[in-house]
Scaffold this motif. Sequence first.
Motif, PDB file in Angstrom:
ATOM      1  N   SER A 129     -12.104  37.655  -9.460  1.00  0.00           N
ATOM      2  CA  SER A 129     -11.448  37.217 -10.298  1.00  0.00           C
ATOM      3  C   SER A 129     -11.377  35.661 -10.488  1.00  0.00           C
ATOM      4  CB  SER A 129      -9.888  37.583  -9.774  1.00  0.00           C
ATOM      5  OG  SER A 129      -9.064  37.068 -10.936  1.00  0.00           O
ATOM      6  N   PRO A 130     -11.169  35.173 -11.722  1.00  0.00           N
ATOM      7  CA  PRO A 130     -10.951  33.579 -11.723  1.00  0.00           C
ATOM      8  C   PRO A 130      -9.974  32.872 -11.294  1.00  0.00           C
ATOM      9  CG  PRO A 130     -10.779  34.645 -14.002  1.00  0.00           C
ATOM     10  CD  PRO A 130     -10.998  35.683 -13.067  1.00  0.00           C
ATOM     11  N   TYR A 131      -8.877  33.918 -11.031  1.00  0.00           N
ATOM     12  CA  TYR A 131      -7.534  33.538 -10.483  1.00  0.00           C
ATOM     13  C   TYR A 131      -7.638  33.746  -9.119  1.00  0.00           C
ATOM     14  CZ  TYR A 131      -6.117  34.263 -15.411  1.00  0.00           C
ATOM     15  OH  TYR A 131      -5.965  34.501 -16.589  1.00  0.00           O
ATOM     16  N   TYR A 132      -6.481  33.119  -8.470  1.00  0.00           N
ATOM     17  CA  TYR A 132      -6.382  33.332  -7.021  1.00  0.00           C
ATOM     18  C   TYR A 132      -5.837  34.525  -6.582  1.00  0.00           C
ATOM     19  CZ  TYR A 132      -6.947  28.227  -5.440  1.00  0.00           C
ATOM     20  OH  TYR A 132      -7.717  27.156  -4.965  1.00  0.00           O
ATOM     21  N   ASN A 133      -6.178  34.956  -5.388  1.00  0.00           N
ATOM     22  CA  ASN A 133      -5.745  36.395  -4.861  1.00  0.00           C
ATOM     23  C   ASN A 133      -4.725  36.000  -3.713  1.00  0.00           C
ATOM     24  OD1 ASN A 133      -7.409  39.018  -5.212  1.00  0.00           O
ATOM     25  ND2 ASN A 133      -8.728  37.219  -5.563  1.00  0.00           N
ATOM     26  N   VAL A 134      -3.559  36.681  -3.959  1.00  0.00           N
ATOM     27  CA  VAL A 134      -2.544  36.399  -3.068  1.00  0.00           C
ATOM     28  C   VAL A 134      -2.233  37.735  -2.406  1.00  0.00           C
ATOM     29  CG1 VAL A 134      -0.147  35.482  -2.634  1.00  0.00           C
ATOM     30  CG2 VAL A 134      -1.581  34.576  -4.436  1.00  0.00           C
ATOM     31  N   PHE A 135      -2.033  37.763  -1.121  1.00  0.00           N
ATOM     32  CA  PHE A 135      -1.642  39.148  -0.295  1.00  0.00           C
ATOM     33  C   PHE A 135      -0.394  38.740   0.314  1.00  0.00           C
ATOM     34  CE2 PHE A 135      -6.082  39.569  -0.897  1.00  0.00           C
ATOM     35  CZ  PHE A 135      -6.411  40.810  -1.001  1.00  0.00           C
ATOM     36  N   GLY A 136       0.375  39.895   0.520  1.00  0.00           N
ATOM     37  CA  GLY A 136       1.665  39.582   1.294  1.00  0.00           C
ATOM     38  C   GLY A 136       2.727  38.781   0.884  1.00  0.00           C
ATOM     39  N   LEU A 181      -2.237  38.272  -8.409  1.00  0.00           N
ATOM     40  CA  LEU A 181      -3.194  37.157  -9.024  1.00  0.00           C
ATOM     41  C   LEU A 181      -2.280  35.972  -9.536  1.00  0.00           C
ATOM     42  CD1 LEU A 181      -5.744  39.143 -10.896  1.00  0.00           C
ATOM     43  CD2 LEU A 181      -5.877  38.374  -8.426  1.00  0.00           C
ATOM     44  N   ALA A 182      -2.814  34.653  -9.390  1.00  0.00           N
ATOM     45  CA  ALA A 182      -2.079  33.728  -9.788  1.00  0.00           C
ATOM     46  C   ALA A 182      -2.917  32.442 -10.426  1.00  0.00           C
ATOM     47  CB  ALA A 182      -1.253  33.001  -8.639  1.00  0.00           C
ATOM     48  N   LYS A 183      -2.599  31.785 -11.276  1.00  0.00           N
ATOM     49  CA  LYS A 183      -3.317  30.831 -11.854  1.00  0.00           C
ATOM     50  C   LYS A 183      -3.212  29.423 -11.693  1.00  0.00           C
ATOM     51  CE  LYS A 183      -4.255  28.825 -16.519  1.00  0.00           C
ATOM     52  NZ  LYS A 183      -3.996  28.586 -17.896  1.00  0.00           N
ATOM     53  N   PRO A 184      -4.192  28.852 -11.047  1.00  0.00           N
ATOM     54  CA  PRO A 184      -4.108  27.562 -10.254  1.00  0.00           C
ATOM     55  C   PRO A 184      -3.982  26.319 -11.187  1.00  0.00           C
ATOM     56  CG  PRO A 184      -6.562  28.355 -10.369  1.00  0.00           C
ATOM     57  CD  PRO A 184      -5.579  29.360 -11.084  1.00  0.00           C
ATOM     58  N   TYR A 185      -3.391  25.183 -10.786  1.00  0.00           N
ATOM     59  CA  TYR A 185      -3.624  24.074 -11.376  1.00  0.00           C
ATOM     60  C   TYR A 185      -3.683  22.981 -10.240  1.00  0.00           C
ATOM     61  CZ  TYR A 185      -1.087  26.715 -15.254  1.00  0.00           C
ATOM     62  OH  TYR A 185      -0.930  27.698 -15.989  1.00  0.00           O
ATOM     63  N   TYR A 186      -4.432  22.146 -10.443  1.00  0.00           N
ATOM     64  CA  TYR A 186      -4.843  21.112  -9.494  1.00  0.00           C
ATOM     65  C   TYR A 186      -4.482  19.401  -9.802  1.00  0.00           C
ATOM     66  CZ  TYR A 186      -7.795  24.905  -8.166  1.00  0.00           C
ATOM     67  OH  TYR A 186      -8.499  26.134  -7.779  1.00  0.00           O
ATOM     68  N   GLY A 187      -4.066  19.099  -8.447  1.00  0.00           N
ATOM     69  CA  GLY A 187      -3.912  17.544  -8.599  1.00  0.00           C
ATOM     70  C   GLY A 187      -4.592  17.098  -7.270  1.00  0.00           C
ATOM     71  N   PHE A 188      -4.669  15.734  -7.179  1.00  0.00           N
ATOM     72  CA  PHE A 188      -5.286  15.143  -5.865  1.00  0.00           C
ATOM     73  C   PHE A 188      -4.678  13.691  -5.622  1.00  0.00           C
ATOM     74  CE2 PHE A 188      -8.084  17.242  -8.927  1.00  0.00           C
ATOM     75  CZ  PHE A 188      -8.877  18.147  -8.053  1.00  0.00           C
ATOM     76  N   TYR A 189      -4.875  13.396  -4.207  1.00  0.00           N
ATOM     77  CA  TYR A 189      -4.577  12.198  -3.899  1.00  0.00           C
ATOM     78  C   TYR A 189      -5.166  11.917  -2.610  1.00  0.00           C
ATOM     79  CZ  TYR A 189      -0.871  14.139  -0.683  1.00  0.00           C
ATOM     80  OH  TYR A 189      -0.132  14.984   0.186  1.00  0.00           O
TER      81      TYR A 189
END
Length: 358
Positions: A189-196, A204-212
């Motif tokens: 999947s292009p999405y994140y796999n979340v168990f438990g 499944l969840a869609k990711p958004y990214y930030g950085f520092y």
Amino acid sequence: MKRTIKKTGMILGIVLLTAQLTSCGKKEITSKVAEKTVKETVIVKEEILREPVVFITGIDEGTNKFYKSARSYFLNKKYEVVDHAFSLQEIITWLNKNHDGNKYGEIHIVSHSNPWRGLSLETIIKGDRTTKESLRKVMTQGTLPGLNNVISTKTKIVFHSCGLGKNTELMKTLKDAFVTDVVPNVIASPYYNVFGGEFSDHYLAKPYYGFYPTAHSPGNVDLSKEFARTYSEEKDIDWYDALNNKAERYIGDPYTFKFNVAVKWEFDYTNSDDAMPNFKLKEEIMDWIAEDELLSKEMNAYNIPLEKFRWRALKKGNTLTIKGKTVVVCILKPLIKPYGDLEHIKPDTDNLRLYASN
């Protein structure tokens, strides 16, 4: 017997004559000869596939329960679970050794991953993490064993690895690693796999990214503004609220987790005509990286701005070591059904909107 034949012949003659007289004046008589067709019954033996097998390829660290939760999820589905296979080498060896005559139906592989470092799954025992480059290397060297004729065209090799479905090059290389006399069907999947999760055992969840830069957080207010600029098309997330949320409070509630991405280079100046650079400011390190074609190409592949890393330069003898580390702030938005009761979308591997196949 002779009489019977003659009588039959006479009757046939009368029938033919009658047919001729009632054929609307046609002069030609067409006789149809019935051909006996022998029908052969072909019995097709239905292929019996082995029950699903699941490989849990890591051990949880800290409060993260990814592997433990995935293990419980698949055990509840009555799947065969194999623990402590930490490399592709061990997975392929197990599949070859435990083949019982029936081809494998579903092979599930659970492994951490992210877009910058590939799979945490090793290529060979005590080898590198699995990336397109590291996997192709062991395949070329012949150190990765080949898979025997244990899969069929119906076999599905499913990777439960966050975002892997977007890494088409790595998926193609994984496909090559599992090829036999048939071409395997590799799914992720292009999405994140979340168990438990609190509301679903697997979603499944869609990711958004930030950085520092590591140890230099700008704070959630500034981070939320940066997320709003980067993802201006996303109107359904309160970024500040999501940054302060560590888990789903209700189904579909966005939340945040963090991890590090690090880079490291070592340069030996023992026999070099160039003088070892002397950096006083981090900006000088970034300029030096940007001016080097190979280093800048590597950093461009990360798609993370240089200024989002904390840079350090260390000297030891004739060796120069450059280290950089960034904190990745990942906001996850669980996928929920667009209608009906508030529920997570079921992670159906046959759904091409949720899973990619190579």
